[in-house]
Design a protein around this motif. Structure first.
Motif, PDB file in Angstrom:
ATOM      1  N   GLU A  77       2.618  -2.904   4.840  1.00 36.37           N
ATOM      2  CA  GLU A  77       1.576  -2.022   4.580  1.00 36.37           C
ATOM      3  C   GLU A  77       1.678  -0.391   4.558  1.00 36.37           C
ATOM      4  OE1 GLU A  77      -2.472  -3.680   4.771  1.00 36.37           O
ATOM      5  OE2 GLU A  77      -3.324  -1.894   3.693  1.00 36.37           O
ATOM      6  N   ARG A 113      -4.358  -5.865  -3.141  1.00 31.89           N
ATOM      7  CA  ARG A 113      -5.408  -5.182  -1.988  1.00 31.89           C
ATOM      8  C   ARG A 113      -5.020  -3.996  -1.089  1.00 31.89           C
ATOM      9  NH1 ARG A 113      -5.604  -4.025   2.679  1.00 31.89           N
ATOM     10  NH2 ARG A 113      -3.380  -5.614   3.277  1.00 31.89           N
ATOM     11  N   THR A 117      -6.448  -0.134  -1.617  1.00 33.97           N
ATOM     12  CA  THR A 117      -6.927   0.086   0.016  1.00 33.97           C
ATOM     13  C   THR A 117      -6.153   2.056  -0.090  1.00 33.97           C
ATOM     14  OG1 THR A 117      -6.969  -1.743   1.352  1.00 33.97           O
ATOM     15  CG2 THR A 117      -6.994  -0.028   2.537  1.00 33.97           C
ATOM     16  N   TYR A 118      -5.308   2.226  -0.411  1.00 32.91           N
ATOM     17  CA  TYR A 118      -4.577   3.574  -0.849  1.00 32.91           C
ATOM     18  C   TYR A 118      -5.021   3.846  -2.007  1.00 32.91           C
ATOM     19  CZ  TYR A 118      -0.704   6.280  -1.553  1.00 32.91           C
ATOM     20  OH  TYR A 118       0.382   7.862  -1.897  1.00 32.91           O
ATOM     21  N   ASP A 121      -7.901   5.347  -0.481  1.00 29.36           N
ATOM     22  CA  ASP A 121      -7.890   6.766   0.573  1.00 29.36           C
ATOM     23  C   ASP A 121      -7.633   8.055   0.324  1.00 29.36           C
ATOM     24  OD1 ASP A 121      -9.459   4.427   2.753  1.00 29.36           O
ATOM     25  OD2 ASP A 121      -6.292   4.650   3.051  1.00 29.36           O
TER      26      ASP A 121
END
Ligand code: SF4
Length: 463
Positions: A77, A113, A117-118, A121
């Motif tokens: 990740e 996913r 998340t990226y 953020d």
């Protein structure tokens, strides 16, 4: 026919296909303002870059999350996020396609996913990041291509008001072929959304300002409107339904689907024109009828020599089907038809081309070139049509090769090979005929001499 000096057909050698994420990259390269992140090791993206540069003779940028042993164990990740940061900083794309590889699929990386998340953020505006799952051990470039096109259409298409446009979804074709489809649509006066459009992105003319992301490609706004089109014409005759973008548009948005073969060959091209006429009710212009007439004339010229050809046709299923159909309608019944992938539809459709049970082609799926070579030698193949992987057929068996499809890495001009439309078919037909004739006359005297001595012939000295 030269006997095989390397009887290696019992081992898996020289695959007939390229890898699944490469098909995904190919589709993404036809989307405007797009970049690709290959989530996996450096080697995967290097291989894809090299393969595409050799074929298209263009700079081809493909980013990699560059996983090594450590990320393979602990997860990729962090590298994935760094890769996305770098792409956005350097290229400023509007679309980022993330294709997975054997490694990340085996690791079980959840790219959906990770993208979520990226995005949570970072405050990104106007950039779409789309995950595309392409584990190469479960498919070839063909499945990768259709998966990517379908995922892009699923991502962008929304409910819009009906309009007069027609969707054209192409299989993996060359930039020259892509331009030909656009030209035919222009001549017919049909407004199209063509997906993917690599006519400029993978064949930039000299002299235009160099940009990191080449101009051209299908705009995401146009994909969004595909749900309101009058119909979809999809050159995905062998594409399985679960991967079919046209099927998705039909089921989700009620857009009628014309799923037809690539328009190579008289019959297939007629089918394309009939579909355009049936959808738009527009007449066929005289210029297109002239092109059809020239092709028919060429077929009459070529039929004598084509009847002597026992071709092997191999490569991507869509191209193989269309070229086999061209061969059959000209009397050159294929002795062997092969593809690197597997599909129940492929074999069925190929068999339906020939009614004559005596002369039905041998069909190989998941083929490699040791198997193709051994079968070609056994079946008396005297010409091969397909990508550069088949050069071993010339080297080992003396079978002349007409290069078509992807990849063509040992000749120049892969991006300019034209096989579609009446004009492209005519050009391919002439190349097939002339390649055969060149070989025939090169070996003609030697063959006659051999036959003469085999019959016990003696040349008497003059008295
Ligand atoms: S490891 Fe898999 S994804 Fe990577 S280049 Fe090889 S076949 Fe393609």
């Amino acid at each position: 026919m030269v006997p095989d000096p390397h009887p290696l057909h019992e081992v898996n050698e020289n695959q007939c296909q390229v890898c699944m994420p490469l098909g995904g990259v190919m589709a993404l390269k036809g989307i405007a303002d797009s970049m690709v992140l290959v989530h996996g090791s450096q080697g995967c993206s290097t291989y894809m870059r090299l393969s595409m540069v050799e074929h298209f003779n263009e700079p081809v940028d493909i980013a990699s999350s560059s996983l090594n042993e450590k990320q393979t164990i602990y997860g990729g990740e962090e590298n994935f996020r760094k890769g996305l940061d770098n792409i956005i900083r350097v290229y400023r794309p509007k679309v980022i396609g993330v294709v997975t590889t054997c490694l990340t699929e085996t690791m079980g990386e959840d790219t959906g996913r990770m993208i979520g998340t990226y995005l949570a953020d970072r405050s990104l505006h106007g950039i779409d990041i789309i995950p595309i799952s392409t584990p190469s051990y479960s498919g070839t470039q063909s499945e990768g291509f259709w998966t990517a096109v379908r995922d892009l259409i699923v991502y962008y298409t929304t409910t819009v008001s009906p309009h007069e446009g027609v969707n054209i979804i192409v299989a993996q074709i060359s930039p020259a072929d892509t331009r030909e489809i656009k030209r035919i649509a222009r001549l017919m006066g049909v407004m199209i959304t063509l997906v993917p459009d690599i006519s400029m992105t993978l064949d930039r003319p000299y002299g235009i300002l160099y940009e990191k992301i080449p101009p051209g490609g299908t705009r995401r706004e146009d994909i969004a409107g595909m749900g309101g089109a009058k119909a979809t014409i999809q050159f995905g005759y062998c594409c399985p339904d679960p991967l079919s973008p046209g099927k998705y548009l039909e089921e989700e948005y009620g857009v009628p689907l014309y799923n037809i073969p690539l328009p190579t060959g008289l019959m297939n091209m007629d089918r394309f024109i009939r579909a355009l006429v049936s959808i738009t009710k527009k007449p066929v212009p005289q210029s297109i009828m002239l092109e059809r007439g020239w092709l028919c004339d060429a077929m009459a010229d070529a039929h004598k020599c084509l009847a002597e050809i026992r071709p092997a046709v191999y490569g991507d299923p869509e191209l193989v089907y269309a070229v086999s159909s061209l061969c059959v309608e000209n009397g050159a019944i294929p002795a062997l038809v092969a593809t690197g992938t597997t599909s129940s539809r492929f074999s069925r459709e190929i068999l339906s081309l020939t009614q004559d049970g005596e002369r039905q082609p041998e069909i190989l799926e998941q083929a490699d070139f040791s198997g193709i070579g051994a079968t070609a030698a056994q079946k008396g193949v005297n010409l091969a049509i397909g990508h550069s992987g088949g050069k071993v057929l010339t080297e080992r068996h003396g079978i002349p090769l007409v290069r078509a499809g992807y990849p063509v890495h040992d000749r120049l001009g892969g991006q300019r090979i034209l096989t579609l439309g009446y004009t492209g078919t005519l050009s391919l037909l002439d190349t097939i005929s002339n390649t055969y004739l060149e070989e025939k006359y090169r070996t003609y005297r030697q063959l006659r001499r051999t036959e003469f001595y085999d019959r016990g012939g003696v040349i008497h000295a003059e008295t």
